[in-house]
Design an enzyme around this catalytic site. Sequence first.
Site, mmCIF file in Angstrom:
data_model
loop_
_atom_site.group_PDB
_atom_site.id
_atom_site.type_symbol
_atom_site.label_atom_id
_atom_site.label_comp_id
_atom_site.label_asym_id
_atom_site.label_seq_id
_atom_site.Cartn_x
_atom_site.Cartn_y
_atom_site.Cartn_z
ATOM 1 N N LYS A 1 32.108 -54.585 108.897
ATOM 2 C CA LYS A 1 32.782 -53.284 108.877
ATOM 3 C C LYS A 1 32.229 -52.347 109.963
ATOM 4 O O LYS A 1 31.179 -52.599 110.545
ATOM 5 C CB LYS A 1 32.618 -52.642 107.502
ATOM 6 C CG LYS A 1 33.271 -53.436 106.367
ATOM 7 C CD LYS A 1 34.774 -53.440 106.497
ATOM 8 C CE LYS A 1 35.514 -53.932 105.268
ATOM 9 N NZ LYS A 1 35.209 -55.295 104.851
HETATM 10 C C1 PLP Z 1 41.250 -54.271 102.483
HETATM 11 C C2 PLP Z 1 39.965 -54.520 101.765
HETATM 12 N N1 PLP Z 1 39.829 -54.102 100.503
HETATM 13 C C3 PLP Z 1 38.694 -54.273 99.814
HETATM 14 C C4 PLP Z 1 37.613 -54.911 100.356
HETATM 15 C C5 PLP Z 1 36.416 -55.148 99.494
HETATM 16 O O1 PLP Z 1 35.232 -54.684 99.977
HETATM 17 P P1 PLP Z 1 33.850 -55.406 99.562
HETATM 18 O O2 PLP Z 1 33.784 -56.707 100.291
HETATM 19 O O3 PLP Z 1 32.818 -54.414 100.008
HETATM 20 O O4 PLP Z 1 33.863 -55.568 98.084
HETATM 21 C C6 PLP Z 1 37.684 -55.378 101.679
HETATM 22 C C7 PLP Z 1 36.536 -56.060 102.285
HETATM 23 O O5 PLP Z 1 36.597 -56.843 103.163
HETATM 24 C C8 PLP Z 1 38.897 -55.195 102.400
HETATM 25 O O6 PLP Z 1 39.029 -55.650 103.659
#
Ligand code: PLP
Length: 374
Positions: free
Chosen positions: A186
Amino acid sequence: MTEAVREIPLSRPWITEREEELVLEVLRSGRLSLGPWIERFEELLGERVGAPFAAAVSSGTAGLHLLCRIAGIGAGDEVITSALSFVASANCFMLEGATPVFVDVDAVTLNLDPAAVEAAITERTRAIVAVDMFGYPCELDELRAIADRHGLALILDSAEALGAEYKGRPVGSHGPSAVFGFYPNKQLTTGEGGVVTTHSEEERDLLVSLRNQGRSYDSRWFHHVRLGFNYRFTDLQAAVGIGQLEKLDCLLAMRSDVAARYGELLEGLDGVEAPLADDDDHRRSWFVYVVKLAEGIDRDAVLDELAAQGIEAGHYVPAVHLQPYMRERYGFAEGMCPVAEDACARTLALPFFPQLEAEDQERVVAALREAVSA
Ligand SMILES: Cc1ncc(COP(=O)(O)O)c(C=O)c1O
């Protein structure tokens, strides 16, 4: 002896001595969790996106899940979300027992098509989870008007969009609660982690309680006033996050420069479409660099060719409703969301991170050129 090709990874975080120093400070403080660094990070992050309150959590998924819990989403409810996303934007309400209603995306923005959202509303619809896919802001005003008209909750999955702007203001500043994610690919990373930004103090207090086993937010440690989770963020993560926030503008500018360079290199390359450019209302925060191949190009053969040249690229992203567990549980199949399915079948992510060197980008595009004309 032949020289080994140098690998170019898909993604790499940019961590410097500053994060190391801050993490050391936390380690030496003896307070690794529930300490003062978390609030400091939340304050700085909230300021950065123009939201008065922020609650840091263990992941973006955890943040989305908590917003679904707070919205009262449960069994018997339908929630509308995008077919072109990461699975977490649907899992967050499925974990509460709700049924996903996948809606197609706009062919140009690859975000939820508001008209398709409105057409999918039934008397069971409870909420919309809108996604700022690939860091490009969704049609927030239209979606908010639809949610208001039908009395639905609107949750913003901005996991990929820290630093993006919608109608001249940062994503997160417009009102609906938004979730940002901090996985290492990210714009800002804390290893794992996420934050929910909100414009409601009451909601922030609930988030803080729910992430910490439903404790009351006054004092007594073993005093649990509701069913909660361990979705806590640590001071170590906060230290990394503060170091990253200090240089976020620089990180975002470096990402934009890398994207612009890819744009130039790809000009005139037939069969490869670059990502959508910004307009007055939408300013992308560059998260990944996803290109779309022309119909008829064998994407897997392209990926194999890139891999043979030491270049890591990937399918980005498979349609959520076509994942095996979705097909098994709901009988979803091809044809439900044709625009998303077509994009998902033809897109691929190229190596993309702030410190990616120009000469490596040239290597990537040269390999891509070879692969698509093979
Ligand atoms: C569009 C989207 N939503 C939610 C998430 C979830 O984040 P995390 O991996 O921190 O749980 C991601 C992570 O890649 C994402 O790209």
